[in-house]
Design a protein around this motif. Sequence first.
Motif, PDB file in Angstrom:
ATOM      1  N   UNK A 292       0.931  -1.383  -0.083  1.00  9.67           N
ATOM      2  CA  UNK A 292      -0.099   0.015  -0.415  1.00  9.67           C
ATOM      3  C   UNK A 292       0.822   1.503  -0.345  1.00  9.67           C
ATOM      4  N   UNK A 293       0.764   2.070  -0.535  1.00 11.55           N
ATOM      5  CA  UNK A 293       1.509   3.568  -0.894  1.00 11.55           C
ATOM      6  C   UNK A 293       1.477   4.303   0.245  1.00 11.55           C
ATOM      7  N   UNK A 294       2.579   4.571   0.643  1.00 13.32           N
ATOM      8  CA  UNK A 294       3.200   5.335   1.613  1.00 13.32           C
ATOM      9  C   UNK A 294       2.904   4.953   3.684  1.00 13.32           C
ATOM     10  N   UNK A 295       2.458   2.986   3.194  1.00 13.93           N
ATOM     11  CA  UNK A 295       2.122   3.028   4.545  1.00 13.93           C
ATOM     12  C   UNK A 295       3.832   2.075   4.776  1.00 13.93           C
ATOM     13  N   UNK A 296       4.112   2.101   4.259  1.00  9.20           N
ATOM     14  CA  UNK A 296       5.241   0.639   4.475  1.00  9.20           C
ATOM     15  C   UNK A 296       4.635  -0.725   4.470  1.00  9.20           C
ATOM     16  N   UNK A 297       5.592  -0.763   5.179  1.00  7.03           N
ATOM     17  CA  UNK A 297       4.796  -2.940   6.023  1.00  7.03           C
ATOM     18  C   UNK A 297       3.834  -2.471   7.008  1.00  7.03           C
ATOM     19  N   UNK A 298       2.745  -3.310   7.357  1.00  4.92           N
ATOM     20  CA  UNK A 298       1.645  -3.037   7.799  1.00  4.92           C
ATOM     21  C   UNK A 298       1.233  -3.515   7.728  1.00  4.92           C
ATOM     22  N   UNK A 299       0.229  -3.227   8.715  1.00  5.31           N
ATOM     23  CA  UNK A 299      -1.008  -4.842   9.045  1.00  5.31           C
ATOM     24  C   UNK A 299      -2.110  -4.308   9.245  1.00  5.31           C
ATOM     25  N   UNK A 300      -3.141  -4.943   8.954  1.00  6.78           N
ATOM     26  CA  UNK A 300      -4.205  -4.531   9.257  1.00  6.78           C
ATOM     27  C   UNK A 300      -5.130  -5.785   9.592  1.00  6.78           C
ATOM     28  N   UNK A 301      -6.190  -5.234  10.399  1.00  8.91           N
ATOM     29  CA  UNK A 301      -6.870  -6.471  11.615  1.00  8.91           C
ATOM     30  C   UNK A 301      -8.657  -6.237  10.656  1.00  8.91           C
ATOM     31  N   UNK A 302      -9.325  -6.983  10.899  1.00  9.93           N
ATOM     32  CA  UNK A 302     -10.260  -6.592  10.192  1.00  9.93           C
ATOM     33  C   UNK A 302     -11.617  -7.240  11.841  1.00  9.93           C
ATOM     34  N   UNK A 303     -12.113  -6.498  12.568  1.00  9.33           N
ATOM     35  CA  UNK A 303     -12.555  -6.842  13.564  1.00  9.33           C
ATOM     36  C   UNK A 303     -14.140  -7.354  13.481  1.00  9.33           C
ATOM     37  N   UNK A 304     -14.619  -7.613  12.842  1.00 11.25           N
ATOM     38  CA  UNK A 304     -16.002  -7.648  12.583  1.00 11.25           C
ATOM     39  C   UNK A 304     -17.040  -6.539  13.176  1.00 11.25           C
ATOM     40  N   UNK A 305     -17.891  -7.000  12.436  1.00 12.93           N
ATOM     41  CA  UNK A 305     -19.319  -5.505  13.422  1.00 12.93           C
ATOM     42  C   UNK A 305     -19.247  -4.358  12.018  1.00 12.93           C
ATOM     43  N   UNK A 306     -18.067  -4.767  11.569  1.00 18.84           N
ATOM     44  CA  UNK A 306     -17.909  -3.193  10.655  1.00 18.84           C
ATOM     45  C   UNK A 306     -16.450  -2.624  11.020  1.00 18.84           C
ATOM     46  N   UNK A 307     -15.537  -2.951  12.259  1.00 20.10           N
ATOM     47  CA  UNK A 307     -14.548  -2.141  12.563  1.00 20.10           C
ATOM     48  C   UNK A 307     -13.026  -2.668  11.323  1.00 20.10           C
ATOM     49  N   UNK A 308     -12.507  -2.219  12.041  1.00 19.00           N
ATOM     50  CA  UNK A 308     -10.848  -2.447  11.122  1.00 19.00           C
ATOM     51  C   UNK A 308     -10.086  -1.581  12.208  1.00 19.00           C
ATOM     52  N   UNK A 309      -8.550  -2.108  11.639  1.00 16.07           N
ATOM     53  CA  UNK A 309      -7.410  -1.180  12.550  1.00 16.07           C
ATOM     54  C   UNK A 309      -6.389  -1.540  11.038  1.00 16.07           C
TER      55      UNK A 309
END
Length: 325
Positions: free
Chosen positions: A231-248
């Motif tokens: 992903x552009x600009x983020x470098x090494x990154x992690x994305x977590x899907x929490x459910x109920x519409x939430x992500x971090x």
Amino acid sequence: MSKVKYYYDSETLSYRKIERKKGRKTSIFLLSFLGIVLSGFLLMLVFLNLPNFETPKEKTLARELYNLELQLELLNKKMAQAESVLDEVAERDNNLYRVYFEANPIPEEQRKAGFGGVNRYKDLEGYDNSDLLISSNKRLDILTKQIVVQSQSLDDIAKMAEEKEALLKSIPAIQPVNNEDLTRMASGYGYRTDPFTKARKFHFGMDFTAPRGTPVYASGDGKVIRADNSASGYGNHIRIEHGYGYESLYAHLYKYNVRKGATVKRGDLIGFVGSTGRSEAPHLHYEVFKDGERINPINFYYGNLSPDEFAALLKKSQQENQSLD
């Protein structure tokens, strides 16, 4: 012709004729009549008091009947106690549990409704205690129905509690970097100065300054849907899907501790602070999404910050300074 009767007189040594006394017949008649009257009176007394005389079998049946009536009375008292307890449970159910889980209360008429249609108690009619038997059975049937309704309601509450617990565990509710590991909270959510272009633009996350290699933790339960640097600009990154519409999202990492597809719990170590991608210095860039829209992460740190720590973090995050990415 009447018979003549004699008796032997020992004094004269001869038989003498028995002379009947006058009025003897009348006396005998009166005595006989009196005897008949007395006998009739006695028979009448016996007849009138016959119900009070019980056979051993009747006495046994009477005792059994009395015992049954006593047991029925005790049963009604127990039902009254059960009804009282059930009313208290229903009160908490409607005004506490269902309010907490934002569910509609169960109407009183639904909880205590009777049974319509055919006469369910026809077999109990025609007895000396039919009214007592019918009322007790009606009461027991309604109580049984109330228990069924309450049981189903508590099953619903338990299910809602499980869903609520899962929701509370899934919401990204802790700071992803421990306070003791922070150098400072560099930048918050809002308009900030871009470190490269020096232009004022909207910063969609929070920057936590910390030394390279500082642990980064998952802020809520969920599934890792990205662990890459594409992903552009983020470098090494992690994305977590929490459910109920939430992500971090956790960006500019030095390295990962999880892979795509991994299931994580709140507080699990997922990576380490770095300065990869579009970053001016080692820090964690952290974002929270709800239904695909970025929202301010400051609203979700109730899980591990004291009120004083939260107030200090809020004050720093509102300062319009230069971001680190």
